[in-house]
Motif scaffolding. Structure first.
Motif, PDB file in Angstrom:
ATOM      1  N   ALA A 290      46.545  48.098  44.452  1.00 37.12           N
ATOM      2  CA  ALA A 290      48.070  47.537  44.930  1.00 37.12           C
ATOM      3  C   ALA A 290      48.247  46.258  44.232  1.00 37.12           C
ATOM      4  N   ALA A 291      47.226  45.303  43.779  1.00 33.83           N
ATOM      5  CA  ALA A 291      47.500  44.195  43.069  1.00 33.83           C
ATOM      6  C   ALA A 291      47.620  44.264  41.738  1.00 33.83           C
ATOM      7  N   ILE A 292      46.890  45.173  41.104  1.00 33.51           N
ATOM      8  CA  ILE A 292      46.857  45.472  39.495  1.00 33.51           C
ATOM      9  C   ILE A 292      47.716  46.658  39.081  1.00 33.51           C
ATOM     10  N   TYR A 293      48.809  47.328  39.921  1.00 24.62           N
ATOM     11  CA  TYR A 293      49.151  48.402  39.675  1.00 24.62           C
ATOM     12  C   TYR A 293      49.814  48.629  38.362  1.00 24.62           C
ATOM     13  N   PRO A 294      50.574  47.659  37.583  1.00 26.47           N
ATOM     14  CA  PRO A 294      51.260  47.712  36.538  1.00 26.47           C
ATOM     15  C   PRO A 294      49.927  47.900  35.154  1.00 26.47           C
ATOM     16  N   ALA A 295      48.767  47.233  35.196  1.00 24.59           N
ATOM     17  CA  ALA A 295      47.913  47.213  34.600  1.00 24.59           C
ATOM     18  C   ALA A 295      46.967  48.705  34.614  1.00 24.59           C
ATOM     19  N   GLU A 313      39.397  48.889  28.363  1.00 21.85           N
ATOM     20  CA  GLU A 313      39.705  47.595  27.647  1.00 21.85           C
ATOM     21  C   GLU A 313      40.525  46.910  29.078  1.00 21.85           C
ATOM     22  N   ILE A 314      41.536  47.851  29.372  1.00 24.95           N
ATOM     23  CA  ILE A 314      42.772  47.331  30.426  1.00 24.95           C
ATOM     24  C   ILE A 314      42.161  47.188  31.618  1.00 24.95           C
ATOM     25  N   LEU A 315      41.340  48.105  32.212  1.00 26.24           N
ATOM     26  CA  LEU A 315      40.700  47.936  33.538  1.00 26.24           C
ATOM     27  C   LEU A 315      39.836  46.665  33.470  1.00 26.24           C
ATOM     28  N   GLU A 316      39.101  46.481  32.365  1.00 25.05           N
ATOM     29  CA  GLU A 316      37.991  45.384  32.418  1.00 25.05           C
ATOM     30  C   GLU A 316      38.781  44.049  32.396  1.00 25.05           C
ATOM     31  N   SER A 317      39.941  44.104  31.797  1.00 22.05           N
ATOM     32  CA  SER A 317      40.552  42.784  31.862  1.00 22.05           C
ATOM     33  C   SER A 317      41.065  42.331  33.230  1.00 22.05           C
ATOM     34  N   THR A 318      41.072  43.477  34.310  1.00 18.37           N
ATOM     35  CA  THR A 318      41.487  43.011  35.498  1.00 18.37           C
ATOM     36  C   THR A 318      40.157  42.829  36.459  1.00 18.37           C
ATOM     37  N   GLU A 319      39.051  43.225  35.939  1.00 17.85           N
ATOM     38  CA  GLU A 319      37.910  43.054  36.745  1.00 17.85           C
ATOM     39  C   GLU A 319      37.610  41.768  37.549  1.00 17.85           C
ATOM     40  N   ALA A 320      37.562  40.552  36.441  1.00 14.95           N
ATOM     41  CA  ALA A 320      37.383  39.082  37.574  1.00 14.95           C
ATOM     42  C   ALA A 320      38.299  39.167  38.458  1.00 14.95           C
ATOM     43  N   LEU A 321      39.484  39.623  38.337  1.00 14.66           N
ATOM     44  CA  LEU A 321      40.419  39.204  39.477  1.00 14.66           C
ATOM     45  C   LEU A 321      40.143  40.076  40.449  1.00 14.66           C
ATOM     46  N   GLY A 322      39.625  41.572  40.162  1.00 18.84           N
ATOM     47  CA  GLY A 322      39.284  42.238  41.604  1.00 18.84           C
ATOM     48  C   GLY A 322      38.150  41.672  42.174  1.00 18.84           C
ATOM     49  N   ARG A 323      37.102  41.100  41.245  1.00 14.81           N
ATOM     50  CA  ARG A 323      35.768  40.581  42.122  1.00 14.81           C
ATOM     51  C   ARG A 323      36.271  39.320  42.787  1.00 14.81           C
ATOM     52  N   HIS A 324      36.993  38.658  42.383  1.00 15.15           N
ATOM     53  CA  HIS A 324      37.427  37.363  42.970  1.00 15.15           C
ATOM     54  C   HIS A 324      38.227  37.717  44.174  1.00 15.15           C
ATOM     55  N   SER A 361      41.127  30.131  51.254  1.00 17.99           N
ATOM     56  CA  SER A 361      41.451  28.554  50.993  1.00 17.99           C
ATOM     57  C   SER A 361      42.407  28.488  49.790  1.00 17.99           C
ATOM     58  N   VAL A 362      42.813  27.041  49.825  1.00 20.75           N
ATOM     59  CA  VAL A 362      43.924  26.793  48.496  1.00 20.75           C
ATOM     60  C   VAL A 362      43.048  26.992  47.199  1.00 20.75           C
ATOM     61  N   GLY A 363      41.668  26.593  47.271  1.00 23.53           N
ATOM     62  CA  GLY A 363      40.897  26.576  46.077  1.00 23.53           C
ATOM     63  C   GLY A 363      40.775  28.134  45.617  1.00 23.53           C
ATOM     64  N   HIS A 364      40.609  29.077  46.571  1.00 20.72           N
ATOM     65  CA  HIS A 364      40.436  30.671  46.162  1.00 20.72           C
ATOM     66  C   HIS A 364      41.700  30.920  45.666  1.00 20.72           C
ATOM     67  N   PHE A 369      45.344  32.841  41.374  1.00 20.72           N
ATOM     68  CA  PHE A 369      46.598  32.494  40.419  1.00 20.72           C
ATOM     69  C   PHE A 369      46.145  32.539  38.869  1.00 20.72           C
ATOM     70  N   VAL A 370      45.212  31.716  38.588  1.00 23.54           N
ATOM     71  CA  VAL A 370      44.822  31.756  37.090  1.00 23.54           C
ATOM     72  C   VAL A 370      44.329  33.001  36.336  1.00 23.54           C
ATOM     73  N   LEU A 371      43.451  33.744  37.462  1.00 25.16           N
ATOM     74  CA  LEU A 371      42.831  35.163  36.950  1.00 25.16           C
ATOM     75  C   LEU A 371      44.000  36.251  36.886  1.00 25.16           C
ATOM     76  N   ALA A 372      44.883  35.994  37.867  1.00 20.44           N
ATOM     77  CA  ALA A 372      45.973  37.103  37.469  1.00 20.44           C
ATOM     78  C   ALA A 372      46.954  36.833  36.478  1.00 20.44           C
ATOM     79  N   ASP A 373      46.901  35.447  35.933  1.00 20.62           N
ATOM     80  CA  ASP A 373      47.769  35.042  34.970  1.00 20.62           C
ATOM     81  C   ASP A 373      47.015  35.515  33.671  1.00 20.62           C
ATOM     82  N   ARG A 374      45.732  35.434  33.623  1.00 23.84           N
ATOM     83  CA  ARG A 374      44.847  35.832  32.395  1.00 23.84           C
ATOM     84  C   ARG A 374      44.777  37.144  32.156  1.00 23.84           C
TER      85      ARG A 374
END
Length: 399
Positions: A290-295, A313-324, A361-364, A369-374
């Protein structure tokens, strides 16, 4: 340059990163595309969240009031990318703010929209309209739980959606042995007029489900689960396993009877599980989709053409975001899904039913935001940056 490294000229902001304020330059959205034909290599559902009305009373224990236009428009986004929608499940805040009255309306409305566009739809049926005060013990309590399941199954069936048989907090409370689980689930599957999806949701998603299937030992619980599947294989379309244990999932997948799918619910390890190996692959029913649906859609389209390397490659590029997003306490992952939806302009405010917008949290959320952008998943960098600035400002960052 890849989407994750190419910068968006002029779009920057100050973010709290590693405990201090730093300038951050946004990248560009990824090269995502909608499919021109149905996706065939995998069956993939995105478990969608819900969006409340702007002026709703979104405090804990209040009745959910949904913004139906925004909530349903989000589902149309998922369908437009060739994904199925898994609705009225834990991502939609079942047991965390979405009450049964709103759930029934969500199922009916989503089913009408799915029918209008030919979209795939599965909906959760559980027992969450029962309260602890309602429950008896022993056989009487098991009968109450079975009837509660039947009532919700009837709502899903009547709407024309596929049934996902969700894990039940009430059953976890009342059941005294693996046999009690088999009694309830066996009765429901015996009555099914079409195959259902079984959902095994781990305690990291809901602590009240500890010891589900009558055993805190994973091997023991799996033995009971497999016995149920083997006895009722003809009534089971597939099993959604949300345990965040890739090794366990692969072993279970290989042991399933022919015709029973494994829908991965592993929001940590989904790239490898979906790509699979020589012995098979998992299909998907994922909150992270629901968060990474275009990728996710673009990766599945690559699988359709046989380009497994690019899909990985595409799925792995989203993995850090998913884990976060799904980091402990995992049950609050919905906050990240809603926050990213707001950043991308799919809802007017960062709000959630039941007050769950305060779940991270704000930090989380800054790191999200950064991981989604990357990952190339901020569709409009200017809008996302503007909304992030307003979020940080209202939370006192940079003042």
């Amino acid at each position: 340059m890849t989407a994750a490294t190419e910068t968006a000229a002029g779009v920057s902001l100050t973010l709290p990163i590693d405990g201090e304020l730093r300038d951050y330059q946004l990248g560009r959205p990824g090269p995502w595309r909608r499919p021109e034909a149905p996706i065939t290599s995998r069956i993939a559902y995105a478990a969608a969240h819900v969006i409340p009305k702007v002026l709703a009373d979104n405090t804990p224990d209040s009745a959910a009031e949904l913004d139906w236009d925004a909530t349903l428009a989000y589902r149309h986004q998922l369908w437009s990318y060739g994904l199925g929608v898994a609705d009225a499940m834990d991502t939609a805040q079942r047991g965390m703010g979405l009450d049964w009255a709103a759930t029934q309306e969500l199922i009916r409305r989503s089913a009408r929209e799915a029918d209008a566009v030919g979209g795939r739809l599965a909906c959760g049926a559980g027992t969450d309209h029962l309260t602890v005060a309602d429950l008896a013990g022993g056989a009487r309590g098991l009968a109450q739980i079975t009837d509660a399941y039947r009532a919700q199954i009837d709502v899903v069936r009547s709407a024309g959606a596929q049934v996902v048989l969700m894990a039940s907090r009430a059953l976890a409370e009342v059941a005294g042995s693996p046999a009690d689980y088999l009694r309830v689930y066996g009765a429901l599957l015996a009555e099914a007029d079409r195959p259902m999806i079984l959902h095994w949701l781990g305690e990291m998603f809901d602590p009240a489900l500890r010891g589900y299937w009558g055993d805190t030992d994973l091997d023991g619980a799996t033995t009971t689960f497999r016995g149920l599947i083997e006895e009722h294989a003809g009534k089971i379309d597939g099993v959604k396993v949300s345990l965040l244990d890739a090794e366990h999932e692969v072993a279970l997948r290989r042991a399933l009877p022919d015709g029973v799918r494994l829908y991965t619910g592993d929001d940590f390890n989904y790239p490898a599980l979906i790509i699979g190996d020589d012995a098979g692959h998992s299909d998907a029913l994922l909150g992270i989709f629901a968060a990474i649906y275009p990728a996710a859609s673009t990766a599945l389209q690559e699988l359709d053409t046989g380009n497994d390397r690019r899909a990985r490659e595409i799925l792995e590029s989203t993995e850090a975001l998913g884990r976060h997003i799904f980091a402990a306490p995992t049950r609050h992952y919905k906050t990240g899904i809603a926050f990213l939806s707001w950043l991308n302009g799919h809802q007017p405010g960062f709000a959630m039913v039941g007050g769950q917008a305060s779940g991270r949290s704000v930090g989380h959320l800054s790191e999200l935001f950064v991981l989604a952008d990357r990952a190339g998943l901020l569709a409009d960098p200017d809008l996302a940056a503007a909304r992030m600035r307003s979020f940080l400002s209202v939370n006192g960052v940079g003042r």
